[in-house]
Design a protein around this motif. Structure first.
Motif, PDB file in Angstrom:
ATOM      1  N   LYS A 317       0.810  -1.219   0.000  1.00  0.00           N
ATOM      2  CA  LYS A 317       0.000   0.000   0.000  1.00  0.00           C
ATOM      3  C   LYS A 317       0.845   1.273   0.000  1.00  0.00           C
ATOM      4  O   LYS A 317       0.488   2.272  -0.639  1.00  0.00           O
ATOM      5  CB  LYS A 317      -0.927   0.000   1.213  1.00  0.00           C
ATOM      6  N   TYR A 318       1.984   1.246   0.706  1.00  0.00           N
ATOM      7  CA  TYR A 318       2.774   2.473   0.854  1.00  0.00           C
ATOM      8  C   TYR A 318       4.137   2.424   0.171  1.00  0.00           C
ATOM      9  O   TYR A 318       4.854   3.422   0.168  1.00  0.00           O
ATOM     10  CB  TYR A 318       2.959   2.797   2.349  1.00  0.00           C
ATOM     11  N   GLY A 319       4.503   1.280  -0.348  1.00  0.00           N
ATOM     12  CA  GLY A 319       5.768   1.170  -1.053  1.00  0.00           C
ATOM     13  C   GLY A 319       6.917   0.721  -0.182  1.00  0.00           C
ATOM     14  O   GLY A 319       7.814   0.013  -0.636  1.00  0.00           O
ATOM     15  N   SER A 320       6.880   1.098   1.090  1.00  0.00           N
ATOM     16  CA  SER A 320       7.945   0.713   2.014  1.00  0.00           C
ATOM     17  C   SER A 320       7.513   1.015   3.443  1.00  0.00           C
ATOM     18  O   SER A 320       6.579   1.804   3.672  1.00  0.00           O
ATOM     19  CB  SER A 320       9.239   1.481   1.707  1.00  0.00           C
ATOM     20  N   MET A 321       8.215   0.418   4.398  1.00  0.00           N
ATOM     21  CA  MET A 321       7.960   0.721   5.800  1.00  0.00           C
ATOM     22  C   MET A 321       8.315   2.171   6.105  1.00  0.00           C
ATOM     23  O   MET A 321       7.630   2.843   6.891  1.00  0.00           O
ATOM     24  CB  MET A 321       8.766  -0.227   6.703  1.00  0.00           C
ATOM     25  N   ASP A 322       9.356   2.667   5.475  1.00  0.00           N
ATOM     26  CA  ASP A 322       9.751   4.067   5.674  1.00  0.00           C
ATOM     27  C   ASP A 322       8.604   5.013   5.312  1.00  0.00           C
ATOM     28  O   ASP A 322       8.341   5.997   6.016  1.00  0.00           O
ATOM     29  CB  ASP A 322      10.987   4.398   4.833  1.00  0.00           C
ATOM     30  N   ASN A 323       7.928   4.735   4.204  1.00  0.00           N
ATOM     31  CA  ASN A 323       6.797   5.577   3.785  1.00  0.00           C
ATOM     32  C   ASN A 323       5.633   5.473   4.765  1.00  0.00           C
ATOM     33  O   ASN A 323       4.946   6.467   5.042  1.00  0.00           O
ATOM     34  CB  ASN A 323       6.327   5.176   2.385  1.00  0.00           C
ATOM     35  N   TYR A 324       5.388   4.270   5.290  1.00  0.00           N
ATOM     36  CA  TYR A 324       4.324   4.071   6.292  1.00  0.00           C
ATOM     37  C   TYR A 324       4.621   4.916   7.534  1.00  0.00           C
ATOM     38  O   TYR A 324       3.720   5.552   8.093  1.00  0.00           O
ATOM     39  CB  TYR A 324       4.229   2.595   6.660  1.00  0.00           C
TER      40      TYR A 324
END
Length: 347
Positions: A317-324
């Motif tokens: 959904k967000y592309g990466s954990m960093d983006n989340y």
């Protein structure tokens, strides 16, 4: 009446004692439990045992030369190699009536820093925490307890906390009561297969972090703004607690494999508890003959695939954990670095 009840209880106890439990599938245990062995191959390590500073003036060796520290305190072992120091302590917190209680400190991050000990704790519910153990609990400096359970779970088993510990309810999955209740009934009726139970748990993990994003943001804001120590927990301290712990360690930039191994520690810490549960399930088979033992296992033990389902859904959904972390938890890159500086130390 009393005699019949006592006799029935005695028979049940003897039956459970005679039952043996062998898992119906391979159970994954964490390798972290074995990481306490220290190898000194090049003789370059020095080990120092350091009691808390405020105890130094009050403890002394006994007649046998042993250094005795009150059981409510925790010792730290410093492993020194050249100028680097790695601090170790007991991860598991032993309170007789609290399951799966442990410290999230000690993990080395991808930036070669170490998560500080004594700031982040995780556990199962605290309904059976006894007053005689309040001193040990208070000694951990836990000022906030974040309860991830549903209202129904809390009403049934409210936390018992010493004075001074603030209790906060943060239900991040709004429909979990209905989902849990329906699933439990279906399991007892034998309507859930092992494959379906794996899928149900994985689906829950994939939905939990998205259902109420504002609550997830609040959870991490409270965890990361606490000046003392914070404890977060659900019922068993394995699923909802495991996901929050995984995201917290991700914020601090602990690598994914270490996060998964920390997650799997719930199997290590709950082994005896689950063994007793599975023995009891054999008795329950008399009342609920369609129950599948492997289904009960899937809801009792944890598997890496469950936590991976959470990571996969976040990354999808967000592309990466960093983006989340940026978009849902509202933690900017600058704020994240400040958090890392506050809760990790250079080694």
């Amino acid at each position: 009446m009393f005699y019949r009840s006592f006799l029935a209880g005695s028979v049940l106890f003897m039956f459970l004692q005679s039952c043996s439990y062998k898992a119906y599938q391979p159970i994954a245990f964490s390798s972290i439990a074995e990481a306490s062995k220290i190898e000194q191959k090049d003789k370059a390590y020095k080990i120092e045992i350091t009691p808390p500073d405020y105890l130094l003036h009050s403890i002394a060796p006994n007649k046998k030369g042993e250094l005795l520290v009150p059981s409510t305190e925790r010792l730290t072992i410093d492993i020194v190699r050249k100028k680097d120091t790695l601090k170790l302590s007991n991860r598991g917190i032993v309170l007789a009536n609290v399951s799966n209680f442990r410290d999230l400190g000690g993990y080395v991050t991808q930036e070669n820093r170490q998560v500080v000990w004594g700031k982040f704790f995780r556990s199962g519910h605290l309904h059976h925490l006894k007053q005689r153990e309040y001193d040990a609990f208070t000694a951990l400096n836990i000022t906030e307890v974040i309860d991830l359970r549903t209202d129904k779970e809390i009403t049934k088993k409210p936390d018992q906390l010493p004075k001074g510990a603030q209790h906060m309810v943060r239900q991040a999955f709004e429909d979990s009561e209905d989902m849990f209740t329906k699933t439990r009934k279906d399991v007892l009726k034998g309507l859930v297969t092992p494959k379906q139970s794996d899928s149900l748990v994985s689906t829950f993990y994939s939905l939990y972090t998205f259902d109420r994003p504002e609550v997830m943001q609040q959870i991490f804001s409270e965890i990361l703004s606490n000046k003392e120590a914070v404890l977060f927990h659900c019922s068993a301290g394995k699923d909802r607690t495991g996901m929050v712990a995984a995201i917290l360690l991700s914020i601090l930039k602990v690598d994914r494999e270490t996060i998964i191994q920390d997650y799997l520690l719930s199997n290590n810490y709950r082994k005896d508890q689950i063994t007793s549960l599975m023995k009891l399930a054999k008795v329950g088979k008399i009342v609920y003959p369609k129950v599948d033992y492997q289904v009960i296992e899937n809801f009792s033990w944890i598997k890496a695939i469950y936590l991976q389902a959470m990571f996969d859904s976040i990354e999808h959904k967000y592309g990466s954990m960093d983006n989340y972390i940026r978009e849902v938890l509202k933690i900017s890159d600058e704020e994240r670095q400040m958090i890392i500086a506050r809760y990790t130390v250079s080694i």
